[in-house]
Design an enzyme around this catalytic site. Structure first.
Site, PDB file in Angstrom:
ATOM      1  N   ASP A  13       0.820  -1.225   0.000  1.00  0.00           N
ATOM      2  CA  ASP A  13       0.000   0.000   0.000  1.00  0.00           C
ATOM      3  C   ASP A  13       0.848   1.267   0.000  1.00  0.00           C
ATOM      4  OD1 ASP A  13      -2.448  -1.561   0.320  1.00  0.00           O
ATOM      5  OD2 ASP A  13      -1.811  -1.837   2.404  1.00  0.00           O
ATOM      6  N   HIS A  41      -3.716  -1.439  -6.976  1.00  0.00           N
ATOM      7  CA  HIS A  41      -2.909  -0.304  -7.418  1.00  0.00           C
ATOM      8  C   HIS A  41      -3.827   0.778  -7.982  1.00  0.00           C
ATOM      9  CE1 HIS A  41       1.047  -2.823  -7.810  1.00  0.00           C
ATOM     10  NE2 HIS A  41       0.513  -2.836  -6.616  1.00  0.00           N
TER      11      HIS A  41
END
Length: 420
Positions: A13, A41
């Protein structure tokens, strides 16, 4: 021609998708080499948000092409969904993507298994329940389905028969998905992919192509979630490090650069050790400002201060040659910022974990640095310099917002400060 790998230097992340987007116009190929739909993403294009779980992060206006490598486990339903979203806004974009025929597939019963196994554990490990772990388990135990099976229905049916016999023996009536259900699912998604005009290839075919042009290898998750070197068992089921490019037939020795992406602070989703985790109002503030909720699960991320021992570990394990820092703007306005410089492990002070065991027992040792008003503040530059000195790797790029254009080189940041 240049070969670069982008990997997460923390627990995932970190903003790798945006960083890949930033570089993508300089590369002819963007290659995903591991993971599956458990990765999320996020990219922005013309103020619209796109979240890719399967697809390599290429910009719609880019000439780059994307390759999904054999080290991935492919959720074809999710792949079709993502391609349809892109096709609706950018007709013909699906033809930019290629899939390795050697890639393994996430099947409907893998998602069931994920639920069953997690419910049976005494302590949950925090799986995304996307079937990733069971799919990789089947790969290793030789019970998987590769993409090329879809093009030989007789072989596919025989494989499904054998695999279903084993799974029904293991799970009994807990497993609701039949072999016929899986076959129908695969034929349906195969037909949908053919309509989208996606391309099929293999790393063997693509090897010479990749070696004669520029390639950016896009990692998933982060070093601290790596199956071998992460905080096991609270890890993902594949390689998150630069050496994962071997699944595309490359060696790390062929890489010119390996960039590690890190946040200006640290986050983690799910269970597992997190030495610098903070709680209360301070954590809530950072979580809200940073919009720290999982792109895949929507779960609130755990939040903590920057962890330099973990970064040193990531540098060594993945051979990082440069760093990209993201979400620098989230800490704007704080008077003081803590940074973990060392761990205390069983009474001893360590600057770098000896193994992943240390993360479970570490007590963080902090220093406190002056905060900054914004990323043009000299104190922010001092923060970057401090990290570089401590880690021994340069921070070459800074991201200060969610959009692709909200990113610059450190040299440009310094020039901007000097011109003010």
């Amino acid at each position: 021609m240049k070969k670069m790998s982008i990997v997460g230097a923390q627990w995932g992340d970190e903003g790798k998708g945006k960083v890949v987007n930033y570089f993508s116009e300089k590369f002819e190929w963007i290659v995903r080499f591991s993971g599956g739909a458990n990765a999320g993403h996020t990219i922005y294009y013309k103020d619209k948000k796109y979240v890719n779980h399967m697809l390599p992060s290429i910009m719609p206006n880019s000439q780059s092409k994307g390759f999904l490598g054999a080290g991935m486990v492919l959720d074809l339903e999710k792949l079709v969904e993502e391609l349809n979203i892109l096709e609706a806004d950018f007709p013909g974009m699906s033809s930019k993507f290629y899939i390795d025929l050697e890639a393994f597939l996430v099947l409907p019963w893998h998602k069931e298994e994920d639920e069953i196994i997690e419910s049976m554990r005494k302590k949950p490990i925090g799986t995304t329940k996307r079937g990733i772990g069971p799919a990789y388990t089947d790969k290793v135990s030789r019970e998987g389905i590769k993409l090329y099976y879809l093009f030989d229905e007789k072989m596919l049916k025989e494989r499904l028969e054998d695999i279903y016999y084993l799974k029904s023996s293991l799970y009994g009536n807990k497993l609701k998905t039949s072999k016929d259900d899986v076959f129908e699912y695969l034929m349906k998604t195969k037909n949908e992919l053919e309509k989208l005009k996606i391309n099929y290839a293999s790393a063997v075919e693509m090897g010479n192509v990749f070696r004669s042009t520029s390639v950016l290898f896009e990692g998933a998750q982060g070093v601290l979630l790596d199956l071998d070197f992460g905080t096991y068992p609270f890890v993902t089921s594949s390689s998150c490090m630069a050496h994962g490019v071997s699944s595309v037939g490359f060696s790390t020795f062929e890489l010119d650069e390996v960039y590690g992406v890190l946040k200006a602070y640290t986050t983690r989703v799910g269970s597992g050790p997190f030495p610098t985790e903070i709680f209360g109002e301070e954590a809530h503030k950072i979580r809200e400002l940073g919009k720290e909720y999982g792109a895949t699960t929507g779960r609130p991320r755990r939040v903590g201060w920057l962890d330099l021992p973990a970064l040193r570990y990531a540098k060594i394990r993945s051979g990082l040659t440069g760093l990209v820092i993201t979400k620098a703007d989230v800490l704007n306005g704080l008077d003081k910022i803590k940074v973990c410089t060392h761990y205390e492990v069983n009474g001893k002070t360590k600057d770098t974990p000896s193994s992943s065991y240390d993360f479970f027992v570490a007590k963080p040792i902090y220093t406190e640095l002056n905060g900054w008003k914004d990323t043009n503040d000299i104190n922010f530059l001092k923060y970057l310099s401090y990290i570089e000195e401590q880690i021994g790797v340069d921070i070459d790029y800074i991201s200060y917002g969610p959009k692709t254009e909200e990113m610059c080189s450190k040299n440009d940041l310094i020039l901007n400060m000097e011109n003010k």
